[in-house]
Design a protein around this motif. Structure first.
Motif, PDB file in Angstrom:
ATOM      1  N   GLY A   1      33.362  53.581  33.000  1.00 53.96           N
ATOM      2  CA  GLY A   1      34.222  53.951  31.880  1.00 53.96           C
ATOM      3  C   GLY A   1      34.088  52.933  30.765  1.00 53.96           C
ATOM      4  N   ARG A   2      35.199  52.342  30.374  1.00 50.78           N
ATOM      5  CA  ARG A   2      35.187  51.357  29.280  1.00 50.78           C
ATOM      6  C   ARG A   2      35.243  49.926  29.796  1.00 50.78           C
ATOM      7  NH1 ARG A   2      39.713  53.635  25.265  1.00 50.78           N
ATOM      8  NH2 ARG A   2      39.271  51.639  24.315  1.00 50.78           N
ATOM      9  N   THR A   3      35.078  49.730  31.104  1.00 50.88           N
ATOM     10  CA  THR A   3      35.152  48.383  31.668  1.00 50.88           C
ATOM     11  C   THR A   3      33.866  48.030  32.404  1.00 50.88           C
ATOM     12  OG1 THR A   3      36.165  49.178  33.718  1.00 50.88           O
ATOM     13  CG2 THR A   3      37.662  48.515  31.957  1.00 50.88           C
ATOM     14  N   ILE A   4      33.702  46.745  32.646  1.00 48.61           N
ATOM     15  CA  ILE A   4      32.587  46.219  33.418  1.00 48.61           C
ATOM     16  C   ILE A   4      33.159  45.723  34.735  1.00 48.61           C
ATOM     17  CG2 ILE A   4      30.831  44.409  33.517  1.00 48.61           C
ATOM     18  CD1 ILE A   4      30.770  44.589  30.416  1.00 48.61           C
ATOM     19  N   VAL A   5      32.559  46.149  35.840  1.00 56.05           N
ATOM     20  CA  VAL A   5      33.028  45.767  37.166  1.00 56.05           C
ATOM     21  C   VAL A   5      31.974  44.875  37.813  1.00 56.05           C
ATOM     22  CG1 VAL A   5      33.759  46.579  39.433  1.00 56.05           C
ATOM     23  CG2 VAL A   5      34.331  47.904  37.393  1.00 56.05           C
ATOM     24  N   VAL A   6      32.398  43.682  38.256  1.00 60.82           N
ATOM     25  CA  VAL A   6      31.514  42.723  38.902  1.00 60.82           C
ATOM     26  C   VAL A   6      31.957  42.580  40.349  1.00 60.82           C
ATOM     27  CG1 VAL A   6      30.639  40.351  38.847  1.00 60.82           C
ATOM     28  CG2 VAL A   6      31.278  41.485  36.722  1.00 60.82           C
ATOM     29  N   ARG A   7      31.012  42.729  41.269  1.00 62.19           N
ATOM     30  CA  ARG A   7      31.295  42.565  42.699  1.00 62.19           C
ATOM     31  C   ARG A   7      30.491  41.362  43.201  1.00 62.19           C
ATOM     32  NH1 ARG A   7      30.970  47.878  41.430  1.00 62.19           N
ATOM     33  NH2 ARG A   7      32.780  49.138  41.951  1.00 62.19           N
ATOM     34  N   ILE A   8      31.198  40.327  43.641  1.00 57.85           N
ATOM     35  CA  ILE A   8      30.580  39.068  44.036  1.00 57.85           C
ATOM     36  C   ILE A   8      30.779  38.873  45.536  1.00 57.85           C
ATOM     37  CG2 ILE A   8      30.587  36.567  43.673  1.00 57.85           C
ATOM     38  CD1 ILE A   8      31.952  37.173  40.929  1.00 57.85           C
ATOM     39  N   PRO A   9      29.672  38.707  46.305  1.00 55.88           N
ATOM     40  CA  PRO A   9      29.836  38.457  47.738  1.00 55.88           C
ATOM     41  C   PRO A   9      30.540  37.115  47.963  1.00 55.88           C
ATOM     42  CG  PRO A   9      27.499  38.477  47.114  1.00 55.88           C
ATOM     43  CD  PRO A   9      28.284  38.740  45.882  1.00 55.88           C
ATOM     44  N   THR A  10      31.408  37.063  48.964  1.00 52.76           N
ATOM     45  CA  THR A  10      32.146  35.838  49.244  1.00 52.76           C
ATOM     46  C   THR A  10      31.747  35.275  50.593  1.00 52.76           C
ATOM     47  OG1 THR A  10      33.970  37.066  50.233  1.00 52.76           O
ATOM     48  CG2 THR A  10      34.148  36.584  47.899  1.00 52.76           C
ATOM     49  N   GLU A  11      31.920  33.980  50.721  1.00 51.45           N
ATOM     50  CA  GLU A  11      31.621  33.320  51.981  1.00 51.45           C
ATOM     51  C   GLU A  11      32.609  33.807  53.024  1.00 51.45           C
ATOM     52  OE1 GLU A  11      31.684  28.789  53.569  1.00 51.45           O
ATOM     53  OE2 GLU A  11      30.905  29.125  51.557  1.00 51.45           O
ATOM     54  N   GLY A  12      32.144  34.160  54.178  1.00 51.48           N
ATOM     55  CA  GLY A  12      33.019  34.641  55.234  1.00 51.48           C
ATOM     56  C   GLY A  12      33.140  36.154  55.255  1.00 51.48           C
ATOM     57  N   GLY A  13      32.453  36.841  54.348  1.00 54.47           N
ATOM     58  CA  GLY A  13      32.460  38.301  54.354  1.00 54.47           C
ATOM     59  C   GLY A  13      33.297  38.884  53.237  1.00 54.47           C
ATOM     60  N   GLY A  14      33.000  40.092  52.903  1.00 56.36           N
ATOM     61  CA  GLY A  14      33.725  40.793  51.850  1.00 56.36           C
ATOM     62  C   GLY A  14      33.166  40.468  50.476  1.00 56.36           C
ATOM     63  N   ARG A  15      33.762  41.078  49.472  1.00 57.47           N
ATOM     64  CA  ARG A  15      33.326  40.853  48.101  1.00 57.47           C
ATOM     65  C   ARG A  15      34.536  40.742  47.192  1.00 57.47           C
ATOM     66  NH1 ARG A  15      28.215  44.546  46.731  1.00 57.47           N
ATOM     67  NH2 ARG A  15      29.751  46.152  46.428  1.00 57.47           N
ATOM     68  N   LEU A  16      34.418  39.868  46.206  1.00 60.72           N
ATOM     69  CA  LEU A  16      35.435  39.708  45.177  1.00 60.72           C
ATOM     70  C   LEU A  16      35.096  40.693  44.063  1.00 60.72           C
ATOM     71  CD1 LEU A  16      37.765  38.091  43.839  1.00 60.72           C
ATOM     72  CD2 LEU A  16      36.012  36.568  42.950  1.00 60.72           C
ATOM     73  N   VAL A  17      36.050  41.538  43.690  1.00 65.62           N
ATOM     74  CA  VAL A  17      35.814  42.544  42.655  1.00 65.62           C
ATOM     75  C   VAL A  17      36.632  42.176  41.429  1.00 65.62           C
ATOM     76  CG1 VAL A  17      35.963  44.982  42.061  1.00 65.62           C
ATOM     77  CG2 VAL A  17      35.411  44.311  44.407  1.00 65.62           C
ATOM     78  N   ILE A  18      35.941  42.077  40.280  1.00 71.72           N
ATOM     79  CA  ILE A  18      36.588  41.716  39.024  1.00 71.72           C
ATOM     80  C   ILE A  18      36.278  42.796  37.995  1.00 71.72           C
ATOM     81  CG2 ILE A  18      36.754  40.008  37.173  1.00 71.72           C
ATOM     82  CD1 ILE A  18      35.705  37.945  39.211  1.00 71.72           C
TER      83      ILE A  18
END
Length: 54
Positions: free
Chosen positions: A19-36
């Motif tokens: 849409g009108r935003t940018i989504v960044v998905r960053i892998p994190t230590e220990g599993g999972g991802r940080l979504v901004i």
């Protein structure tokens, strides 16, 4: 009882326009991802800050 949702799991660094935003998905230590989620202006400011740090 609440429904269990599967974890999205680990993955590579991912950036997408939704849409009108940018989504960044960053892998994190220990599993999972940080979504901004950010605007194009915020992404530009982040890019400048990261460039200065490097």
């Amino acid at each position: 009882m609440a429904a269990m949702k599967p974890r999205t799991g680990d993955g590579p660094l991912d950036v997408s326009v939704e849409g009108r935003t940018i989504v960044v998905r960053i892998p994190t230590e220990g599993g999972g991802r940080l979504v901004i989620e950010m605007s194009a202006q915020e992404a530009g400011e982040l890019a400048e800050a990261l460039t200065q740090a490097i």
